[in-house]
Design a protein around this motif. Sequence first.
Motif, PDB file in Angstrom:
ATOM      1  N   LEU A   1     -33.738  41.572  -4.216  1.00  0.00           N
ATOM      2  CA  LEU A   1     -33.783  42.189  -2.925  1.00  0.00           C
ATOM      3  C   LEU A   1     -33.519  43.540  -3.039  1.00  0.00           C
ATOM      4  CD1 LEU A   1     -31.258  39.633  -0.823  1.00  0.00           C
ATOM      5  CD2 LEU A   1     -33.904  39.938  -0.480  1.00  0.00           C
TER       6      LEU A   1
ATOM      7  N   SER B   1     -36.996  31.506  -7.438  1.00  0.00           N
ATOM      8  CA  SER B   1     -35.940  30.783  -8.104  1.00  0.00           C
ATOM      9  C   SER B   1     -36.287  29.501  -8.524  1.00  0.00           C
ATOM     10  CB  SER B   1     -35.024  30.736  -6.915  1.00  0.00           C
ATOM     11  OG  SER B   1     -34.782  31.905  -6.113  1.00  0.00           O
TER      12      SER B   1
ATOM     13  N   THR C   1     -23.014  40.923  -4.891  1.00  0.00           N
ATOM     14  CA  THR C   1     -23.441  41.339  -6.327  1.00  0.00           C
ATOM     15  C   THR C   1     -22.525  42.903  -6.643  1.00  0.00           C
ATOM     16  OG1 THR C   1     -25.258  42.487  -5.647  1.00  0.00           O
ATOM     17  CG2 THR C   1     -25.369  40.263  -6.780  1.00  0.00           C
TER      18      THR C   1
ATOM     19  N   ARG D   1     -39.987  37.606  -1.218  1.00  0.00           N
ATOM     20  CA  ARG D   1     -40.862  36.604  -1.964  1.00  0.00           C
ATOM     21  C   ARG D   1     -42.207  36.930  -1.590  1.00  0.00           C
ATOM     22  NH1 ARG D   1     -36.300  31.893  -1.299  1.00  0.00           N
ATOM     23  NH2 ARG D   1     -35.470  32.179  -3.293  1.00  0.00           N
TER      24      ARG D   1
ATOM     25  N   TRP E   1     -28.358  29.445  -0.063  1.00  0.00           N
ATOM     26  CA  TRP E   1     -29.178  30.563   0.357  1.00  0.00           C
ATOM     27  C   TRP E   1     -30.582  30.787  -0.397  1.00  0.00           C
ATOM     28  CZ3 TRP E   1     -30.058  35.628  -1.459  1.00  0.00           C
ATOM     29  CH2 TRP E   1     -29.825  35.808  -2.668  1.00  0.00           C
ATOM     30  N   TRP E   2     -30.384  30.663  -1.457  1.00  0.00           N
ATOM     31  CA  TRP E   2     -31.410  31.004  -2.320  1.00  0.00           C
ATOM     32  C   TRP E   2     -32.712  30.219  -2.309  1.00  0.00           C
ATOM     33  CZ3 TRP E   2     -32.823  27.190  -5.451  1.00  0.00           C
ATOM     34  CH2 TRP E   2     -31.937  26.090  -5.646  1.00  0.00           C
TER      35      TRP E   2
ATOM     36  N   ASP F   1     -30.485  40.125  -6.999  1.00  0.00           N
ATOM     37  CA  ASP F   1     -30.615  41.342  -7.661  1.00  0.00           C
ATOM     38  C   ASP F   1     -31.503  41.518  -8.802  1.00  0.00           C
ATOM     39  OD1 ASP F   1     -29.045  39.651  -9.391  1.00  0.00           O
ATOM     40  OD2 ASP F   1     -27.455  41.092  -9.658  1.00  0.00           O
TER      41      ASP F   1
ATOM     42  N   LEU G   1     -34.932  37.351   2.322  1.00  0.00           N
ATOM     43  CA  LEU G   1     -35.559  36.758   0.997  1.00  0.00           C
ATOM     44  C   LEU G   1     -36.900  36.402   1.171  1.00  0.00           C
ATOM     45  CD1 LEU G   1     -34.503  36.067  -1.599  1.00  0.00           C
ATOM     46  CD2 LEU G   1     -33.651  33.941  -0.552  1.00  0.00           C
TER      47      LEU G   1
ATOM     48  N   ASP H   1     -28.798  36.218   4.405  1.00  0.00           N
ATOM     49  CA  ASP H   1     -29.256  36.342   6.190  1.00  0.00           C
ATOM     50  C   ASP H   1     -28.590  35.374   6.918  1.00  0.00           C
ATOM     51  OD1 ASP H   1     -30.467  36.697   8.510  1.00  0.00           O
ATOM     52  OD2 ASP H   1     -32.325  36.714   7.683  1.00  0.00           O
TER      53      ASP H   1
ATOM     54  N   ARG I   1     -32.020  41.947   3.416  1.00  0.00           N
ATOM     55  CA  ARG I   1     -31.477  40.407   3.243  1.00  0.00           C
ATOM     56  C   ARG I   1     -32.709  39.422   3.802  1.00  0.00           C
ATOM     57  NH1 ARG I   1     -27.125  43.041   5.434  1.00  0.00           N
ATOM     58  NH2 ARG I   1     -25.205  43.112   4.338  1.00  0.00           N
TER      59      ARG I   1
ATOM     60  N   GLY J   1     -21.302  39.427   5.261  1.00  0.00           N
ATOM     61  CA  GLY J   1     -21.522  40.974   5.560  1.00  0.00           C
ATOM     62  C   GLY J   1     -21.643  41.811   4.408  1.00  0.00           C
ATOM     63  N   ASP J   2     -20.804  41.100   3.751  1.00  0.00           N
ATOM     64  CA  ASP J   2     -20.603  42.237   2.416  1.00  0.00           C
ATOM     65  C   ASP J   2     -21.639  42.070   1.259  1.00  0.00           C
ATOM     66  OD1 ASP J   2     -18.390  43.138   3.396  1.00  0.00           O
ATOM     67  OD2 ASP J   2     -16.740  41.946   2.464  1.00  0.00           O
ATOM     68  N   GLY J   3     -22.588  40.818   1.524  1.00  0.00           N
ATOM     69  CA  GLY J   3     -23.523  40.622   0.348  1.00  0.00           C
ATOM     70  C   GLY J   3     -24.838  40.391   1.144  1.00  0.00           C
ATOM     71  N   HIS J   4     -25.638  39.391   0.246  1.00  0.00           N
ATOM     72  CA  HIS J   4     -26.991  39.398   0.398  1.00  0.00           C
ATOM     73  C   HIS J   4     -27.659  38.472   1.556  1.00  0.00           C
ATOM     74  CE1 HIS J   4     -27.344  42.236  -2.736  1.00  0.00           C
ATOM     75  NE2 HIS J   4     -26.442  41.647  -3.399  1.00  0.00           N
TER      76      HIS J   4
ATOM     77  N   SER K   1     -16.679  33.467 -11.882  1.00  0.00           N
ATOM     78  CA  SER K   1     -17.697  32.822 -11.097  1.00  0.00           C
ATOM     79  C   SER K   1     -17.137  31.978 -10.025  1.00  0.00           C
ATOM     80  CB  SER K   1     -18.680  32.134 -11.849  1.00  0.00           C
ATOM     81  OG  SER K   1     -18.142  30.921 -12.511  1.00  0.00           O
TER      82      SER K   1
ATOM     83  N   LEU L   1     -21.760  39.970  -9.397  1.00  0.00           N
ATOM     84  CA  LEU L   1     -21.058  38.749  -9.223  1.00  0.00           C
ATOM     85  C   LEU L   1     -19.519  39.061 -10.106  1.00  0.00           C
ATOM     86  CD1 LEU L   1     -22.096  35.968  -8.388  1.00  0.00           C
ATOM     87  CD2 LEU L   1     -22.155  35.299 -10.871  1.00  0.00           C
TER      88      LEU L   1
ATOM     89  N   TRP M   1     -23.131  35.854  -0.749  1.00  0.00           N
ATOM     90  CA  TRP M   1     -23.115  35.861  -1.992  1.00  0.00           C
ATOM     91  C   TRP M   1     -23.334  37.587  -2.318  1.00  0.00           C
ATOM     92  CZ3 TRP M   1     -23.905  32.835  -6.319  1.00  0.00           C
ATOM     93  CH2 TRP M   1     -24.664  33.228  -7.321  1.00  0.00           C
TER      94      TRP M   1
ATOM     95  N   SER N   1     -22.787  38.669 -15.750  1.00  0.00           N
ATOM     96  CA  SER N   1     -23.787  37.572 -15.368  1.00  0.00           C
ATOM     97  C   SER N   1     -25.025  38.059 -16.085  1.00  0.00           C
ATOM     98  CB  SER N   1     -24.012  37.158 -14.030  1.00  0.00           C
ATOM     99  OG  SER N   1     -24.359  38.188 -13.188  1.00  0.00           O
TER     100      SER N   1
ATOM    101  N   ALA O   1     -30.903  35.874  -7.693  1.00  0.00           N
ATOM    102  CA  ALA O   1     -31.825  35.692  -6.543  1.00  0.00           C
ATOM    103  C   ALA O   1     -31.729  37.154  -5.806  1.00  0.00           C
ATOM    104  CB  ALA O   1     -31.595  34.449  -5.702  1.00  0.00           C
TER     105      ALA O   1
END
Lengths: 280, 280
Positions: free
Chosen positions: B108, B157, A210, B119, A184-185, B152, B115, A229, B113, A224-227, A216, A212, A208, B216, B150
Motif C-alpha cells: 500500500l 496475497s 508496520t 490490487r 483484513w488482507w 508493505d 487495498l 480500512d 488503506r 488508525g495506527d496501521g493499514h 509477532s 511488524l 495491522w 519479518s 500485504a
Amino acid sequence: MSPPAQNRLALNQKTTNAWSLREAIDGCVAAGLSSIGVWREPLAEAGVENARKWLADAGLRVSSLCRGGFFTAADPAAIEAAHAENLRAIDEAAVIGAVTLCLVPGGLPAGDRDLAGARRRAAEAIGRLVPYAKERGVALGIEPMNPIYAADRGVVSTLGQALDIAEEFAPDEVGVVLDTFHVWWDPALREQIARAGSRIHSYQVCDWITPLPADSLLARGMMGDGHIDFSAITRWVAETGYAGDVEVEIFNADVWAAPGEQVLATMAARYADLVEPFLC
Amino acid sequence: MSPPAQNRLALNQKTTNAWSLREAIDGCVAAGLSSIGVWREPLAEAGVENARKWLADAGLRVSSLCRGGFFTAADPAAIEAAHAENLRAIDEAAVIGAVTLCLVPGGLPAGDRDLAGARRRAAEAIGRLVPYAKERGVALGIEPMNPIYAADRGVVSTLGQALDIAEEFAPDEVGVVLDTFHVWWDPALREQIARAGSRIHSYQVCDWITPLPADSLLARGMMGDGHIDFSAITRWVAETGYAGDVEVEIFNADVWAAPGEQVLATMAARYADLVEPFLC
C-alpha cells in the motif's frame, strides 16, 4: 432516542493486559462502556462466581469469553485433555453469560508438518463440543487467524475455512469471531463476510501495523495506527445485520505499558472516529 | 540415464546475499548446480552484458530474474516511473535469458488503506507490460506473497488471486512464481496449484520458521528448519507437469552470515532429502 455512540464498544480484556478483571470492570464502567470481552486466566483468578456477580452488578454485557480451542494435538491423551478444558470453558461462558466462546484453533504439534491433518482435527474437535455447548446455551465462535500464526497458533487461516466448519451446524451453535487483524488482507473477505451472515458472533477490531513488531504475538496496533480500512470492513459486517458489540482486542507491548484509563480513552476516540460511523 | 539429482536445483542469488554475481556463478559451478536465479542489483553491478557472457560461459540456466513489480503507486508520475523501471527489467531478463521475470506486486502507498484499489492498479500495471515482454520473449511471473507482507510489499496475497490476473493472458505471457514461504498456509493451495498448470514459471522453496525472526523481511528458513511439508507441495507442483528448476530463495540473517559454500552444501543436501524425491 438512539443509543449513545459508545454503546456497542467493548473492551476486550487483553487490551488492558495489566488489569485484573475487577480493574477492567471498573475501568469499563468509568469509561461509560457497557460491554467487556473476558479472558479465562483473569476470570480464574477472580473466581467465576465472583466475576458473574461483579459483571451483573456493573450491568456489563459479556461480548465474549476468550478463549477455548487449541484443538490440534495428535496424541489421544492430549486430545482428551483439550476437550475437557474446552468443556470447562463452555461452563464458564455459560455462567458469565458470554455471547460467544472464542475458539482459537491451535497450531501444528511440535515436529508435525501435516497442516491438512491439523485442520481436520480442529474441525472434529469443534463438532464434538457442539452438543455440550448447546445444552448450556453457549455459542461457539471459531476465530480464523492471520496466516502469520498458521504454524504455531491457528491453523484455520481464512474466514471461508472457518465457515466451512461452522456451516455443519446451526448459526446459533457455531459461528465465527471476526478480527480485522486476522482477516483484513483476504481477497475474498467481502464475499465471505456476506456468506457469514448471522454467524458473526463477535466483531473485533485492531490494526495491522508496520514494521511488524519483533514479537509477532504482540504485533497488533490501535485502530488508525496501521493499514486497515475499518470503514470498508465495518460496513460489510453491518450489511449482514450484525447488531452485537465491537471488541477492541490489542496485543501490543506499548499499549500494555500505558495506563489503562488512557488506553480506554484512546480506543473510544478511535472507535468513534473509524468504526462506529460505519456500523449502521 | 536420468540426469543427476541436483540438476534442477537452482541457487537464488538472494540466498547468498553477500556474494557478487561473479561469486555466485562460481559458487554454483563449484557446487555442481546448473541454474541460478539472478537479482537485478548485483546484475547492475556486474553489467548486464558481462553477466550474459559469464552465465553462458558457465553453462548456467537463469531460472528467474528478481525482480520487477512494485506496481501499487497511486501517483501518476510514480506509476510511470514504475512502468519504465519494469521495461528495463524486461530488457535485462531478455538479455540474460531468464525463464521468467519475477514480479513482486508492491504494498500500500504510504497512508493509503484502499487495498482493493492497490490490487486493481497492480493488475492493470501487469497487463500494460505484457506486449513489451511478449515482443522480447520474456514471461512475467506474478509472485503471490504471504499476507504478512500485504501492507508493505505484496498486495497479491494468494495464488488464486495471482491466477485471476494471469489468466487474462496466455500461459507463456503471464504466470506465477510459487514460493512455499508465501503460499504454504493456503487452504486452497492444492486446487490452485492444479489450476495454475503450465502457468507455474518458477517454483521456489524455503521454510516458515518459528518463532518468526524479529525482522519479518528476514524470516525465511532453510528447508527442514520449519513447518512446511515440502513433500506435499512439491508433489502438487509436479502433478502440473512442472519441469523447471527449483530455486532456493532464503532471506535470513544467519544464512547470510554463513560462508556461501556452506550454504550451498546445506541447501543441496536439504533439497535432495526434502524436495527432489517428490518432483517426479
